[in-house]
Design an enzyme around this catalytic site. Structure first.
Site, PDB file in Angstrom:
ATOM      1  N   ASP A  80       4.639 -12.149  12.236  1.00 29.48           N
ATOM      2  CA  ASP A  80       4.473 -13.210  13.234  1.00 29.48           C
ATOM      3  C   ASP A  80       4.291 -12.581  14.615  1.00 29.48           C
ATOM      4  O   ASP A  80       4.350 -11.371  14.772  1.00 29.48           O
ATOM      5  CB  ASP A  80       5.673 -14.175  13.202  1.00 29.48           C
ATOM      6  N   HIS A 111       2.945  -9.890   4.253  1.00 34.32           N
ATOM      7  CA  HIS A 111       2.742 -11.078   5.088  1.00 34.32           C
ATOM      8  C   HIS A 111       2.505 -10.651   6.543  1.00 34.32           C
ATOM      9  O   HIS A 111       3.368 -10.041   7.168  1.00 34.32           O
ATOM     10  CB  HIS A 111       3.998 -11.942   4.993  1.00 34.32           C
ATOM     11  N   ASP A 142       3.439  -9.179  -4.503  1.00 37.21           N
ATOM     12  CA  ASP A 142       2.612  -8.608  -3.423  1.00 37.21           C
ATOM     13  C   ASP A 142       1.541  -9.619  -3.021  1.00 37.21           C
ATOM     14  O   ASP A 142       0.358  -9.431  -3.260  1.00 37.21           O
ATOM     15  CB  ASP A 142       1.978  -7.290  -3.875  1.00 37.21           C
ATOM     16  N   GLU A 145       7.189  -9.384   3.485  1.00 37.47           N
ATOM     17  CA  GLU A 145       6.783  -9.255   4.882  1.00 37.47           C
ATOM     18  C   GLU A 145       6.913  -7.796   5.305  1.00 37.47           C
ATOM     19  O   GLU A 145       7.482  -6.962   4.579  1.00 37.47           O
ATOM     20  CB  GLU A 145       7.655 -10.149   5.782  1.00 37.47           C
TER      21      GLU A 145
END
Ligand code: 9MR
Length: 865
Positions: free
Chosen positions: A352, A678, A728, A737
């Site tokens: 993020d 991620h 994965d 992540e």
């Protein structure tokens, strides 16, 4: 290292095949649905063949389209940020808990795009039953996905989220169906050969074990072959039996006796041959460099130069250039303060775009500890960390690269401090991040969200205090001004935390991760330890010795250390960094006892995995595994006992492929590795124009309760043994992540392993005794005696040590002493004559010091020219 694509999971290959079959017979014929035996499937979609125009369907207002020949073609505008900024969908679908469904559709696009296909409840927090990211091309493709509903929903929604593309494009959709009675999806990952090895490699003089997955109840023979196919060694496995954490029955193969060196060895047993692996000393140097070079393209506020990080160049993120709103003048969420802070810079926490002080603190501390360990550990090698060793832009500044990288984050942590004169001055804001969550992919420079400071917290303030205090002592010889600023920030933060000891983060549940931490005794302990090591002040020693964590409580708990439990960081540093704490020996004993407990668990485990015996694997379990190895490494540094070194090396096996999934969790390392972590910008799985994460990126790893978190885990990981609760897939943020804290654990352990490779055979036969003969308030007198313990004369003996914080050299006799950074080098001993076997030579110096007692360096290394 090139990112050769490892095998895709089996299920995904099956889906690709199904789609291809459908295409071969004409795209109107969708892939056959897997049906329950007793009932005809029902299609929940209204008008899925568009025979009745767009009846039953809706779109966001920014879309226009037309139906022709059973196909609905929709024009999608360019220039939106998130997938959900343009949607076509259908509502009111009744789902029944436990029932399995198959979504089918055929789609094409005027240009290659990835879209997001969802079956969800259209109500906040948008729980998802299916989330997929098909990549559409000009050629119509048939897609089929199965899922099992986790709850009864009378009002589920099928949504194709098609926004976030820069240029306008056209979507064409046909043959949409959502069929009941499907076979439940089964997670059947490609786990490769049943002989599970460390796919990167083993040390010639280190432990070499593999794990064989087999139902055999008796030992089975094994053979080790070299690259030419020659038999190198053989033996028999040891039966272990069922391992509930792995959900498998296993044997252990021990080939530690093999000392040959080479690439591409394979191990064969029970009719299976392992992936190839090396036996050698080289593997971990590259891994350490890659793990630490992970941080540069994780930086916010700076353009990433493709020449430095090939394949990863991108525009600066969150500078004041539209559509970014910029981090240059950020205020508090909800108008909670009337100031703004310039918090440009720092690292993005993970996949993020948030920047969090709590997690940033432990991450940067562990990275700085890579350097600090190199200064003090007997096998530490600061040269490997010198200026010019990592892929970062600050080459040529004379500062070790790992410190340059750390400074990028420390400056951000300092910028998060509440300014003087404001309420809660000196506290650190817990975090700063977007107002709302954004979708994937989204380059940092394309994020249009407003960003805010979240309220200050005691935990964040103490993270700042600890990390800035550590930075102060490490930067002191390189940039005294910055070191002084860092120390001032740390001491101000400490005072603010003492004044506000219980301000806990409150999460508003949007736009960023929570990182809530309502127990801060460990943060106080860690910060006091770092401040004590940097200043030598009795105030901090008193705080340490008054803490319940100092003696009574065992902080070496089963979960290892992590962002929420940081007392171990303080203990390890008190034990390994030279200091005059009165009961330091007790802390050393605690670290070693902690390592003993971790090692005992690891030794009993058939994968040499010292984690998860209780049957739970937490979010980021790989980092917990590695942080336990950090403790073993510290015990080795403190005792020289090879059992701990071997524990670290064997412990790495699990991370690098010797595990239930046969998967290396480090991108680019091994034959089968994680590469779809991620991330909003390493989103190759969603957009082939974007890269996979850089080599050396650690995945979070198995999470035994992942299915209570992310939609991909909900779909595939509902019934998995803990070690297998991992996928994965870029959508599985609870298992897959990447984060700055997890790569810090990897950096520490890989750097430790790399150091072991370098030193063993090169140490000359000399011993050194370093004695402080006397001290007075501002100075001390030290004597260093070096003895030739071998049987040949030693020519050109050079000694090297790291000067403990607070000390410097005034003048020396009988040797030349030179200081660079923290390191002192002694040459020309007695004018440079050869030291005969059995003889001792002594030289000395006068040092100056601050108010604390002078202590000896942790290690003096001896080398010959
Ligand atoms: O690593 C964090 C883990 O310990 C927590 O259990 C989890 C849920 O709060 O959050 C993890 O941290 C995520 C953070 O909230 C947002 N950025 C990505 C982090 C890694 O997944």
């Amino acid at each position: 290292m090139p990112l050769s694509a490892p095998d895709r999971p089996l299920w995904s290959r099956r889906l690709a095949l199904a789609a291809a079959t459908a295409l071969a017979v004409g795209f109107a014929a969708a892939a056959p649905a897997a049906q329950a035996q007793d009932e005809e499937p029902t299609d929940l979609i209204t008008n899925g063949d568009f025979a009745d125009g767009t009846t039953g369907w809706w779109t966001t207002a920014n879309l226009t389209g037309a139906v022709a020949d059973g196909q609905w073609c929709v024009d999608v505008p360019g220039g939106t940020a998130n997938p959900w900024d343009a949607i076509v969908g259908q509502d009111g679908l009744p789902l029944v808990a436990g029932e399995s469904y198959e979504l089918q559709f055929t789609a094409s696009a005027s240009s290659d795009v990835s879209v997001r296909a969802l079956v969800q409840r259209p109500v906040d927090p948008w729980p998802t039953a299916l989330e997929e990211f098909p990549i559409l091309t000009a050629e119509p493709q048939a897609f089929t996905y199965t899922f099992t509903a986790g709850a009864d929903w009378s009002d589920a929604q099928l949504a194709f989220q098609i926004g976030r593309h820069a240029d306008p494009w056209q979507l064409c959709l046909s043959e949409v169906a959502l069929l009941t009675g499907a076979e439940p999806p089964v997670y059947d990952p490609d786990t490769g050969p049943r002989v599970r090895v460390n796919q990167v490699g083993y040390f010639p003089d280190g432990p070499k074990r593999a794990t064989l997955v087999t139902e055999a109840t008796e030992p089975v023979p094994w053979q080790l072959h070299d690259a030419a196919g020659t038999l190198v060694a053989d033996g028999e496995s040891a039966v272990h039996g069922d391992d509930p954490a792995a959900g498998e029955s296993v044997h252990v193969i021990d080939f530690s006796g093999v000392t040959a060196v080479g690439e591409d060895y394979t191990l064969t047993a029970d009719g299976e041959t392992s992936y190839p692996f090396a036996i050698g000393r080289d593997a971990y140097g590259a891994l350490a460099t890659d793990a630490m070079s992970f941080y540069y393209p994780q930086r916010s506020g700076i353009a990433i130069d493709d020449a430095i990080a090939p394949g990863y160049g991108r525009e600066a993120g969150h500078v004041d250039v539209a559509p970014n709103q910029g981090d240059g003048a950020v205020t508090c969420y909800g108008g909670a303060c009337d100031y703004t802070l310039d918090v440009t810079g720092g690292w993005y926490d993970a996949g993020d775009h948030g920047k969090y002080v709590v997690n940033g603190g432990i991450s940067v501390a562990q990275l700085m500890s890579v350097y600090e360990r190199a200064l003090h550990a007997p096998t530490g090698d600061p040269d490997r960390l010198a200026d010019g060793t990592l892929r970062i832009p600050e080459h040529g500044d004379g500062v070790p690269d790992v410190l340059d990288e750390a400074r990028w984050e420390v400056e951000f942590l300092m910028a998060m401090q509440v300014p003087e004169g404001e309420e809660l001055a000196g506290m650190a804001h817990h975090k700063m991040h977007d107002e709302n969550w954004t979708g994937l992919p989204l380059m940092p420079s394309d994020d249009p969200e407003a960003r805010f400071l979240e309220p200050p917290s005691t935990a964040a303030t103490l993270n700042l205090a600890a990390a800035a205090a550590q930075a102060a002592r490490l930067f002191e010889p390189y940039d005294p001004e910055f070191a002084a600023q860092a120390l001032e920030a740390a001491e101000t933060a400490w005072a603010a935390a003492l004044a506000n000891p219980a301000i806990y983060a409150v999460d508003r549940g949007a736009g960023g991760g929570p990182y809530g931490d309502n127990k801060v005794t460990d943060e106080f302990y860690w910060a006091a330890a770092e401040l004590f090591l940097t200043t030598g002040s009795q105030t901090y020693a008193d705080h340490l010795q008054d803490s319940e964590l100092h003696v009574e409580e065992d902080v070496f708990t089963a979960g290892g250390f992590w962002w929420g439990e940081v007392a171990q960081l303080g203990k390890i540093d008190l034990a390994t960094v030279p200091n005059a704490l009165s009961d330091r020996d007790a802390v050393v004993a605690q670290v070693v006892a902690g390592a003993d407990a971790y090692l005992a668990e690891q030794d009993a485990n058939p994968w040499d995995l010292g984690y998860g015996a209780a049957g739970t694997f937490d979010w980021g379990s790989n980092s917990a595994v590695l942080n336990r190895l950090v403790v073993l490494g510290a015990a080795f540094d403190l005792t020289g006992d090879l059992r701990y070194r071997d524990g670290v090396l064997a412990g790495l096996d699990y991370i690098l492929g010797r595990n239930a999934l046969g998967n290396s969790y480090v991108t680019g390392y091994g034959s089968h590795f994680s590469q779809n972590q991620h991330s909003r910008w390493y989103a190759n799985q969603l957009d082939p124009n974007l890269p996979n994460p850089p080599a050396g990126t650690l995945s979070g790893g198995p999470n035994s309760v992942a299915s209570t978190w992310d939609p991909v885990a909900q779909r595939w990981l509902t019934d998995c043994a803990p070690q297998r609760c991992y996928i994965d897939d870029i959508g599985s943020w609870a298992t897959n992540e990447l984060t700055v804290n997890w790569n810090a654990s990897l950096s520490q352990v890989a750097a430790f392993a790399a150091d072991q490779a370098a030193t063993v055979e090169t140490a000359p036969s000399c011993s050194v005794e370093y004695r402080i003969n006397g001290q007075w308030p501002s100075g001390f007198n030290a004597q260093v005696a070096v003895t030739n313990t071998g049987d040949a004369p030693l020519e050109g003996v050079t000694l090297r040590w790291s000067m403990p914080t607070g000390q410097s050299i005034t003048h020396s006799w009988s040797a030349d002493l030179a200081r660079e950074g923290h390191l002192v080098t002694a040459t020309e001993l007695g004018g440079g004559y050869a030291l005969k076997p059995g003889r001792t030579f002594t030289f000395g110096f006068i040092g100056s010091k601050d108010a604390r007692s002078a202590v000896s360096p942790a290690t003096v290394t001896c080398s010959v020219n």
